[in-house]
Design an enzyme around this catalytic site. Structure first.
Site, PDB file in Angstrom:
ATOM      1  N   GLY A 186     -28.512  -9.755  -3.550  1.00  0.00           N
ATOM      2  CA  GLY A 186     -27.696  -8.934  -4.525  1.00  0.00           C
ATOM      3  C   GLY A 186     -27.526  -7.467  -4.743  1.00  0.00           C
ATOM      4  N   GLN A 187     -27.982  -6.745  -3.672  1.00  0.00           N
ATOM      5  CA  GLN A 187     -27.888  -5.330  -3.628  1.00  0.00           C
ATOM      6  C   GLN A 187     -26.326  -4.910  -3.395  1.00  0.00           C
ATOM      7  OE1 GLN A 187     -29.834  -3.723  -0.303  1.00  0.00           O
ATOM      8  NE2 GLN A 187     -29.744  -1.385  -1.242  1.00  0.00           N
ATOM      9  N   THR A 188     -26.033  -4.049  -4.374  1.00  0.00           N
ATOM     10  CA  THR A 188     -24.464  -3.592  -4.005  1.00  0.00           C
ATOM     11  C   THR A 188     -24.318  -2.018  -3.972  1.00  0.00           C
ATOM     12  OG1 THR A 188     -24.403  -3.260  -6.655  1.00  0.00           O
ATOM     13  CG2 THR A 188     -23.571  -5.260  -5.531  1.00  0.00           C
ATOM     14  N   HIS A 222     -33.488   1.683  -4.427  1.00  0.00           N
ATOM     15  CA  HIS A 222     -33.999   1.768  -5.580  1.00  0.00           C
ATOM     16  C   HIS A 222     -34.627   0.857  -6.203  1.00  0.00           C
ATOM     17  CE1 HIS A 222     -29.850  -0.150  -5.802  1.00  0.00           C
ATOM     18  NE2 HIS A 222     -30.027  -0.477  -6.939  1.00  0.00           N
ATOM     19  N   HIS A 231     -35.993  -1.031  -9.550  1.00  0.00           N
ATOM     20  CA  HIS A 231     -35.786  -1.333 -10.952  1.00  0.00           C
ATOM     21  C   HIS A 231     -37.092  -1.508 -11.744  1.00  0.00           C
ATOM     22  CE1 HIS A 231     -31.479  -2.289 -10.873  1.00  0.00           C
ATOM     23  NE2 HIS A 231     -31.544  -2.686  -9.575  1.00  0.00           N
TER      24      HIS A 231
END
Length: 330
Positions: free
Chosen positions: A289-291, A296, A298
């Site tokens: 799901g990395q875009t 980074h 969360h």
């Protein structure tokens, strides 16, 4: 330190600058030269109203420091460093444009040596002023430096050029928001990753050049950022200064700094919010799901009642696999 009609000595310039030089600059700005007046950017005893200093504070950092020392510390904390193409002040009326350019080219080996001293593989260089861009863009590019405004001129913020300077430098640094569609859905069941922002010359990595008004804290290795599309009140991101795609690309030192920064972010969050719990997560790769492909972490505050049944937590990245009590494996 002495101040003379023809500026300061190179030793004095270096002594001033070294006090505020970040260990790992993200961006190095190259301007033409110090002014003959001696009003050097890195002189903390100067006035905040000095034209160049004022423009950098207002247009790049978006701050109003009480004094130059405060502003210079913030400049360094953002990973910014300012160098001059030559230490010889060239803003003399008796110097022709050609003579100015020759002074810059004569000192090019010194500038290259300084860039190699401070720059790392991820450092970007920003050239400011028309003649500096014209003279140095192709030369520094050929030497392997990453010129962020390659092929694009950024004017010096002199009278009549302030607006163009502000617009151009903020676009080059990626400081102004880039419009893109956003889903109006803050539900925790939705994708909590930020929308896709393609990285290109016109839209730089948003985490390499974060908006100053969302930065929570910053040090040499990492910084905290309030999420632009929070999954819950107080949602924060912990981000390394160095650009790297995933957790597995970070050094041991950077991983340690990221973990410590999670605690720092939690303290700041709890000054204005009262979470009942937290989810801590990292998306590594498109399949996860990395875009935005700058690592980074969360830090998502959770509140009692924000979902009907929170059991399973981060396991819900795979639908129907979250609550293994309710949906046991068969």
């Amino acid at each position: 330190m002495s101040q003379v009609p023809y500026g300061l000595t190179p030793t004095e310039y270096l002594r001033y600058r070294q006090r505020y030089a970040p260990k790992r600059p993200r961006v190095i700005f190259v301007f033409e030269s110090p002014p003959k007046s001696g009003k050097y950017f890195y002189n903390p005893d100067g006035l905040v109203s000095e034209p160049l200093f004022s423009a950098i504070m207002k247009d790049v950092l978006k701050i109003k420091p009480a004094n130059k020392d405060e502003g210079l510390r913030e400049f360094a904390a953002n990973g910014y460093l300012l160098l001059d193409a030559t230490y010889s002040p060239v803003n003399h009326p008796h110097l022709s444009p050609r003579e100015r350019d020759n002074l810059i080219l004569d000192d090019l080996p010194i500038l290259v040596e300084e860039l190699r001293k401070y720059a790392n593989a991820d450092t970007k260089v920003v050239l400011v002023k028309t003649n500096v861009c014209k003279l140095l863009d192709s030369r520094l590019t050929e030497l392997g430096f990453a010129i962020l405004n390659h092929g694009r001129t950024i004017p010096f913020p002199s009278t009549g050029q302030q607006k163009k300077f502000r617009k151009t430098i903020r676009h080059v640094l990626g400081l102004d928001p880039v419009p893109f569609p956003v889903k109006n859905n803050a539900s925790l069941s939705a994708d909590v990753e930020n929308p896709v922002i393609p990285e290109s010359a016109s839209t730089p990595c948003p985490f390499c050049h974060p908006p100053a008004n969302r930065i929570m804290f910053r040090d040499e290795l990492v910084y905290g950022l309030w999420d632009g599309f929070p999954a819950s009140p107080g949602h924060a991101l912990i981000i390394p200064q160095r650009h790297m795609p995933t957790w597995f690309d970070a050094s041991d030192e950077e991983r340690t700094a990221l973990f410590k920064a999670v605690d720092s972010a939690k303290v700041i969050i709890e000054k204005s919010h009262r979470p009942d719990g937290y989810n801590i997560g990292i998306n590594c790769g498109p399949a996860a799901g990395q875009t935005i492909f700058h690592l980074h972490v969360h830090l998502i505050p959770r509140y009692s009642g924000d979902v009907a049944d929170p059991r399973g937590g981060v396991r819900y990245v795979l639908p129907h696999k979250g609550n293994y009590i309710k949906h046991p494996a068969k």
